[in-house]
Design an enzyme around this catalytic site. Structure first.
Site, PDB file in Angstrom:
ATOM      1  N   GLY A 335       0.823  -1.204   0.000  1.00 55.42           N
ATOM      2  CA  GLY A 335       0.000   0.000   0.000  1.00 55.42           C
ATOM      3  C   GLY A 335       0.850   1.242   0.000  1.00 55.42           C
ATOM      4  O   GLY A 335       2.074   1.188   0.181  1.00 55.42           O
ATOM      5  N   GLY A 340       4.059   7.386   3.324  1.00 54.14           N
ATOM      6  CA  GLY A 340       5.105   6.607   2.683  1.00 54.14           C
ATOM      7  C   GLY A 340       4.530   5.356   2.034  1.00 54.14           C
ATOM      8  O   GLY A 340       3.371   5.345   1.606  1.00 54.14           O
ATOM      9  N   THR A 341       5.309   4.296   1.987  1.00 50.86           N
ATOM     10  CA  THR A 341       4.904   3.070   1.303  1.00 50.86           C
ATOM     11  C   THR A 341       5.126   1.871   2.213  1.00 50.86           C
ATOM     12  O   THR A 341       6.091   1.824   2.969  1.00 50.86           O
ATOM     13  CB  THR A 341       5.734   2.881   0.008  1.00 50.86           C
ATOM     14  OG1 THR A 341       5.663   4.088  -0.769  1.00 50.86           O
ATOM     15  CG2 THR A 341       5.176   1.738  -0.824  1.00 50.86           C
ATOM     16  N   LYS A 356       6.906  -0.368   6.839  1.00 47.48           N
ATOM     17  CA  LYS A 356       6.443   0.950   6.419  1.00 47.48           C
ATOM     18  C   LYS A 356       7.657   1.859   6.245  1.00 47.48           C
ATOM     19  O   LYS A 356       8.305   2.238   7.218  1.00 47.48           O
ATOM     20  CB  LYS A 356       5.470   1.535   7.439  1.00 47.48           C
ATOM     21  CG  LYS A 356       4.936   2.906   7.044  1.00 47.48           C
ATOM     22  CD  LYS A 356       3.676   3.288   7.811  1.00 47.48           C
ATOM     23  CE  LYS A 356       3.952   3.603   9.236  1.00 47.48           C
ATOM     24  NZ  LYS A 356       2.751   4.134   9.930  1.00 47.48           N
ATOM     25  N   ASP A 457      -6.399   8.879  15.384  1.00 49.95           N
ATOM     26  CA  ASP A 457      -6.691   8.576  13.975  1.00 49.95           C
ATOM     27  C   ASP A 457      -7.359   7.207  13.848  1.00 49.95           C
ATOM     28  O   ASP A 457      -6.969   6.391  13.011  1.00 49.95           O
ATOM     29  CB  ASP A 457      -5.409   8.631  13.138  1.00 49.95           C
ATOM     30  CG  ASP A 457      -5.709   8.849  11.643  1.00 49.95           C
ATOM     31  OD1 ASP A 457      -6.827   9.272  11.319  1.00 49.95           O
ATOM     32  OD2 ASP A 457      -4.819   8.581  10.817  1.00 49.95           O
TER      33      ASP A 457
END
Length: 637
Positions: A335, A340-341, A356, A457
């Site tokens: 994802g 970031g990725t 991550k 979050d």
């Protein structure tokens, strides 16, 4: 005067020789997996096991894999007594122990007090002292605050008792053959007193001890990618092994070079390397290194301070080269987002992980610091596990357990209701289990972990599901630590995701920001389990121009069936319960919302015990921003 180029050649030569020998110690002392009795333990400093080099642990912390009742188990000797080791918590320096004398006994009888070598251990503050009164003569006078141990009663009319403190009672002592004091975990003792746990099983659950209070140097060593080790010749008997040498406290404290030997077979090598490297590089190399690595040192010092204050020794620091190997050069992407990725990877022991890799740091890298500082000290079945991290120059990465079923988002926001994938077959009962698991995870963050944490979050995208669809709260980049005895936090600006942010986070006119802000976000997730999962229903589509919580509220106390929205008769009660709890959670004012502990009780209780909450000021996120819900009666901080 030798030429600069000659000195540089000599420096490179000696540094290469020293680095080669230093890396041997560094590699030897990496945390390793050790299997005993079918259970895998992570072994790191200060513990030693068979096959691990003696300079990688303290000699007084030797763990053995021994056989007892035809079963192998990890054990440790403390004050000449053996204890089974059931778990090791490096973050809190906790060793979980069970007295070997209790193994296999349905009704164990402690014969002596449990004593602990206070130079090495102390019973943790998570424990209570259990005082046992053995073989007492019966008396007509009642004994206050004391509990009967029925399994230790004998045919001579003698009874045994226990109570939860260290005190003695004269009226008991005169009638008992002995008294014994043993430690027990606080929650275990509470369950035993409440009748939820038998005496024998409670003793076999054991207790916990903290080890070596003076371990601050090891936190500093690990935060700078070093490995803690034992060195009897160095100050404090410890050494920090780094790629380029053995230092007292830290891989970046070059002035504190260790002088002792960690092992006889390398004594001369280390002595020559240390002396030569210090002499040759003293004039220019430290200055050259300082300027070329200034930013890395500052970054590492920042991470060190955070880990020392909040983090966990169980977290392993990886180099960027390690991260590339773990992800096979970032081959499989899971994802991508503004943070970031995420890549799929495999640790060197074969454990699957999600890595991550953060984008370029914004500001002072607050998101990265938050995530390491908060989740690094958590341990709960409903919170994702952080395995390690990488901070090297501008590179930042976080390594988590891999969650094969992805995020909750794909299970409740379905695009194709006729598909046959696993996502479309989740029952309401399973969604209810997931909702309850998320609630327990948030309850732990707010009340149960070492420092209270507000996530800020909570949303379906940040709820990950393991192979058994057990929910795990993830992504702590916006999280904040709050005082141990309170839940109010200080935040600047707005944080979170539109649609899940509590009103007080938008404007302090609605109240103070606290753990109740997470409760609001959780309520929105509960409502979306209905509104999002069933959004393809024709009746729900017809109301798509209405803010969906408004639409749901109209149905929570009506007698009409929810079958038109994909809810069966068998599931209707739990769906209505989730909706009622969801609306309690999204009350406009924070003080009107329940705590997460109360939310868990509401979810697990009967729907008949729940009242319909007042309708909150329900508006779209945009309306909330511009203040359509604000009234003159709200509290102003």
């Amino acid at each position: 005067m030798p030429r600069f180029s000659d000195v540089l050649v000599l420096t490179v030569f000696f540094l290469h020789a020293c680095s080669s020998s230093s890396q041997l110690f560094y590699n030897d002392c990496a945390p390793t997996s050790y299997v005993c009795g079918g259970t895998s333990f992570t072994i790191g400093y200060p513990f030693l096991v068979d096959g691990r080099h003696d300079y990688c642990g303290h000699p007084k912390f030797y763990l053995s894999c021994s056989s007892s009742n035809d079963t192998n188990s990890l054990s440790v000797a403390i004050s000449n007594k053996n204890f089974h080791v059931t778990s090791i918590d490096y973050g809190n320096r906790l060793l979980y122990l069970v007295d070997t004398d209790f193994a296999g006994q349905s009704c164990p009888q402690p014969f002596v007090n449990t004593t602990i070598d206070t130079n090495l251990f102390r019973v943790s503050d998570r424990c209570a002292n259990l005082t046992l009164f053995i073989n007492c003569t019966a008396s007509s006078s009642p004994i206050p605050a004391i509990y009967d141990i029925t399994c230790l009663s004998n045919t001579n009319g003698q009874h045994s008792y226990y109570r939860l403190d260290n005190g003695t009672m004269d009226d008991v002592l005169g009638r008992c053959s002995s008294t014994v004091v043993v430690p027990m975990a606080q929650d275990t003792a509470t369950r035993m007193v409440n009748g939820e746990l038998g005496f024998g099983k409670a003793l076999r659950e054991g207790f916990s001890v903290n080890w070596l209070p003076g371990m601050g140097w090891c936190s500093k060593c690990v935060s700078y990618e070093g490995r803690c080790g034992f060195n009897s010749s160095a100050p404090g008997d410890h050494t920090c092994f780094c790629f380029d040498g053995a230092f007292i406290d830290s891989c970046y404290s070059r002035t504190n070079l260790g002088t002792g030997k960690p092992s006889d077979r390398w004594k001369s090598i280390l002595g020559i390397c240390a002396g030569a490297a210090s002499f040759i590089t003293g004039c220019f190399f430290i200055t050259l290194w300082y300027h070329s690595h200034k930013k890395e040192v500052m970054d590492a010092e920042r991470v060190e301070a955070i880990i020392k204050k909040h983090g966990s020794l169980a977290l392993r620091s990886y180099t960027y080269s390690d991260v590339k190997k773990i992800t096979k050069s970032f081959r499989e992407k899971l994802g991508q987002g503004g943070y970031g990725t995420v890549f799929k990877g495999k640790l060197f022991d074969g454990h699957l992980v999600a890595v991550k890799v953060l984008g370029e740091s914004k500001g002072d890298g607050e998101d990265f610091i938050n995530e390491v500082a908060t989740i690094g000290q958590t341990s709960h079945v409903n919170v994702v596990t952080l395995r390690g991290f990488c901070v090297q120059g501008s590179k930042r990465a976080l390594i988590y357990d891999f969650m094969p079923n992805g995020s909750l988002e794909k299970y409740i926001f379905l695009e194709n209701t006729t598909a046959t994938t696993t996502e479309t077959t989740l029952s309401w009962e399973k969604l209810y289990e997931i909702a309850t698991g998320i609630a327990r995870g948030l309850e732990y963050l707010h009340r149960g972990c070492n420092a209270r944490i507000v996530h800020f979050d909570i949303k379906p995208h940040n709820i990950l599901l393991d192979q058994d669809l057990c929910p795990k709260i993830s992504d702590f980049g916006m999280a904040k630590l709050c005082p141990r005895k309170g839940s109010i936090v200080s935040v600047e600006g707005m944080r979170g995701t539109i649609g899940y942010i509590a009103p007080e986070v938008f404007s302090r006119a609605f109240g103070t920001v606290s753990s109740k802000s997470d409760v609001y976000s959780y309520g929105m997730v509960l409502l979306e389990m209905f509104g999002g999962k069933r959004k393809k229903s024709s009746r729900l589509d017809s109301a798509s121009d209405t803010y969906f919580p408004n639409w749901i509220y109209q149905h929570i106390d009506q007698s009409e069936s929810l079958m038109a929205y994909g809810v069966t008769n068998e599931s209707e009660e739990i769906v209505r319960k989730m909706m009622i709890v969801g609306f309690w959670c999204i009350q406009t004012m924070p003080e009107d919302r329940p705590s997460m502990s109360r939310v868990v009780d509401m979810l697990e209780g009967s729907i008949q015990e729940l009242s319909i909450p007042p309708k909150p000021c329900l508006s779209s996120p945009f309306d909330l921003i511009v203040g359509s819900c604000a009234t003159s009666s709200v509290y102003i901080e």
